[in-house]
Scaffold this motif. Structure first.
Motif, PDB file in Angstrom:
ATOM      1  N   TYR A 198       5.851  -2.055  -2.491  1.00  0.00           N
ATOM      2  CA  TYR A 198       5.697  -1.726  -3.886  1.00  0.00           C
ATOM      3  C   TYR A 198       4.138  -2.383  -4.264  1.00  0.00           C
ATOM      4  O   TYR A 198       3.348  -1.861  -4.799  1.00  0.00           O
ATOM      5  CB  TYR A 198       6.538  -2.233  -4.762  1.00  0.00           C
ATOM      6  N   LEU A 199       4.072  -3.638  -4.020  1.00  0.00           N
ATOM      7  CA  LEU A 199       2.729  -4.369  -4.200  1.00  0.00           C
ATOM      8  C   LEU A 199       1.650  -3.693  -3.463  1.00  0.00           C
ATOM      9  O   LEU A 199       0.363  -3.491  -4.084  1.00  0.00           O
ATOM     10  CB  LEU A 199       2.904  -5.632  -3.751  1.00  0.00           C
ATOM     11  N   GLU A 200       1.523  -3.337  -2.296  1.00  0.00           N
ATOM     12  CA  GLU A 200       0.635  -2.773  -1.434  1.00  0.00           C
ATOM     13  C   GLU A 200       0.295  -1.352  -1.961  1.00  0.00           C
ATOM     14  O   GLU A 200      -1.006  -0.929  -2.347  1.00  0.00           O
ATOM     15  CB  GLU A 200       0.906  -2.592  -0.111  1.00  0.00           C
ATOM     16  N   ASP A 201       1.104  -0.474  -2.569  1.00  0.00           N
ATOM     17  CA  ASP A 201       0.805   0.808  -3.337  1.00  0.00           C
ATOM     18  C   ASP A 201       0.403   0.508  -4.535  1.00  0.00           C
ATOM     19  O   ASP A 201      -0.521   1.092  -4.857  1.00  0.00           O
ATOM     20  CB  ASP A 201       2.381   1.311  -3.395  1.00  0.00           C
ATOM     21  N   LYS A 202       0.767  -0.328  -5.304  1.00  0.00           N
ATOM     22  CA  LYS A 202       0.335  -0.404  -6.775  1.00  0.00           C
ATOM     23  C   LYS A 202      -1.022  -1.417  -6.917  1.00  0.00           C
ATOM     24  O   LYS A 202      -1.954  -1.051  -7.604  1.00  0.00           O
ATOM     25  CB  LYS A 202       1.317  -1.147  -7.699  1.00  0.00           C
ATOM     26  N   VAL A 203      -1.323  -2.461  -5.871  1.00  0.00           N
ATOM     27  CA  VAL A 203      -2.444  -3.415  -6.325  1.00  0.00           C
ATOM     28  C   VAL A 203      -3.001  -3.876  -4.900  1.00  0.00           C
ATOM     29  O   VAL A 203      -3.553  -4.915  -4.911  1.00  0.00           O
ATOM     30  CB  VAL A 203      -1.760  -4.519  -7.023  1.00  0.00           C
ATOM     31  N   GLY A 204      -2.613  -3.028  -4.010  1.00  0.00           N
ATOM     32  CA  GLY A 204      -3.043  -3.551  -2.481  1.00  0.00           C
ATOM     33  C   GLY A 204      -4.655  -3.547  -2.498  1.00  0.00           C
ATOM     34  O   GLY A 204      -5.247  -4.590  -1.542  1.00  0.00           O
ATOM     35  N   HIS A 205      -5.273  -2.870  -3.246  1.00  0.00           N
ATOM     36  CA  HIS A 205      -6.763  -2.947  -3.141  1.00  0.00           C
ATOM     37  C   HIS A 205      -7.320  -4.308  -3.567  1.00  0.00           C
ATOM     38  O   HIS A 205      -8.505  -4.518  -3.678  1.00  0.00           O
ATOM     39  CB  HIS A 205      -7.386  -1.899  -3.903  1.00  0.00           C
ATOM     40  N   LEU A 206      -6.572  -5.178  -4.377  1.00  0.00           N
ATOM     41  CA  LEU A 206      -6.944  -6.320  -4.838  1.00  0.00           C
ATOM     42  C   LEU A 206      -6.799  -7.610  -3.713  1.00  0.00           C
ATOM     43  O   LEU A 206      -7.240  -8.519  -3.890  1.00  0.00           O
ATOM     44  CB  LEU A 206      -6.149  -6.673  -6.118  1.00  0.00           C
ATOM     45  N   GLY A 207      -6.103  -7.041  -2.871  1.00  0.00           N
ATOM     46  CA  GLY A 207      -5.806  -8.034  -1.674  1.00  0.00           C
ATOM     47  C   GLY A 207      -6.979  -8.781  -0.965  1.00  0.00           C
ATOM     48  O   GLY A 207      -8.088  -8.103  -1.103  1.00  0.00           O
ATOM     49  N   ALA A 208      -6.575  -9.943  -0.438  1.00  0.00           N
ATOM     50  CA  ALA A 208      -7.686 -10.573   0.490  1.00  0.00           C
ATOM     51  C   ALA A 208      -7.439 -10.111   1.859  1.00  0.00           C
ATOM     52  O   ALA A 208      -6.572  -9.591   2.303  1.00  0.00           O
ATOM     53  CB  ALA A 208      -7.392 -12.232   0.528  1.00  0.00           C
ATOM     54  N   TYR A 209      -8.644 -10.149   2.575  1.00  0.00           N
ATOM     55  CA  TYR A 209      -8.601  -9.727   4.194  1.00  0.00           C
ATOM     56  C   TYR A 209      -8.400 -10.988   4.928  1.00  0.00           C
ATOM     57  O   TYR A 209      -8.688 -12.159   4.551  1.00  0.00           O
ATOM     58  CB  TYR A 209     -10.202  -9.428   4.278  1.00  0.00           C
ATOM     59  N   SER A 210      -7.313 -10.796   5.710  1.00  0.00           N
ATOM     60  CA  SER A 210      -6.736 -11.844   6.626  1.00  0.00           C
ATOM     61  C   SER A 210      -7.870 -12.237   7.642  1.00  0.00           C
ATOM     62  O   SER A 210      -8.666 -11.449   8.171  1.00  0.00           O
ATOM     63  CB  SER A 210      -5.449 -11.292   7.460  1.00  0.00           C
ATOM     64  N   LYS A 211      -7.895 -13.547   7.900  1.00  0.00           N
ATOM     65  CA  LYS A 211      -8.902 -14.184   8.768  1.00  0.00           C
ATOM     66  C   LYS A 211      -8.307 -13.687  10.243  1.00  0.00           C
ATOM     67  O   LYS A 211      -9.160 -13.498  11.107  1.00  0.00           O
ATOM     68  CB  LYS A 211      -8.720 -15.731   8.805  1.00  0.00           C
TER      69      LYS A 211
END
Length: 128
Positions: A84-97
């Protein structure tokens, strides 16, 4: 039965810390709270501004990350909330190191028990 308190804080978390998180993280938290509310699960913040020495990054201290307890969640709940979070706001996420994949939430145990780690990118998105 819906929880009486919709947004719970662990005893060590200060309510004033909510004033220090970034606006995009607050939006993601709203989606977490909404999903929990609709699925009759607690939304309990266990860490906001904590800058514990064992942390591998400063995302919490920078107001870009919070931790959410998954106590009472089943495996399907965790999977559904992550999707749900990836579908709705995934574009706000951080990039994993570790793998350079953008994620807004991960389920892990960083030494204090399993929880959802919610994190936004260093760059503030202009789109919500």
């Amino acid at each position: 039965m819906r929880p009486e308190i919709l947004l719970q804080l662990k005893e060590s978390v200060l309510v004033t810390d909510l004033q220090m998180i970034r606006p995009d993280l607050l939006i993601v938290l709203s989606y977490v709270s909404w999903w929990c509310f609709n699925n009759n699960l607690p939304c309990r913040i266990t860490s906001i501004m904590d800058d514990a020495p064992q942390r591998i990054s400063r995302t919490h201290a920078e107001g870009r990350a919070i931790d959410i307890s998954t106590k009472g969640f089943g495996p399907r709940d965790i999977t559904a909330l992550l999707k749900y979070l990836e579908d709705k706001v995934g574009h706000l996420g951080a990039y994993s190191k570790s793998d350079n994949v953008q994620r807004v939430a991960i389920y892990h145990n960083a030494g204090s028990g399993h929880h959802l780690h919610i994190q936004v990118s260093k760059e503030i998105s202009e789109e919500f």
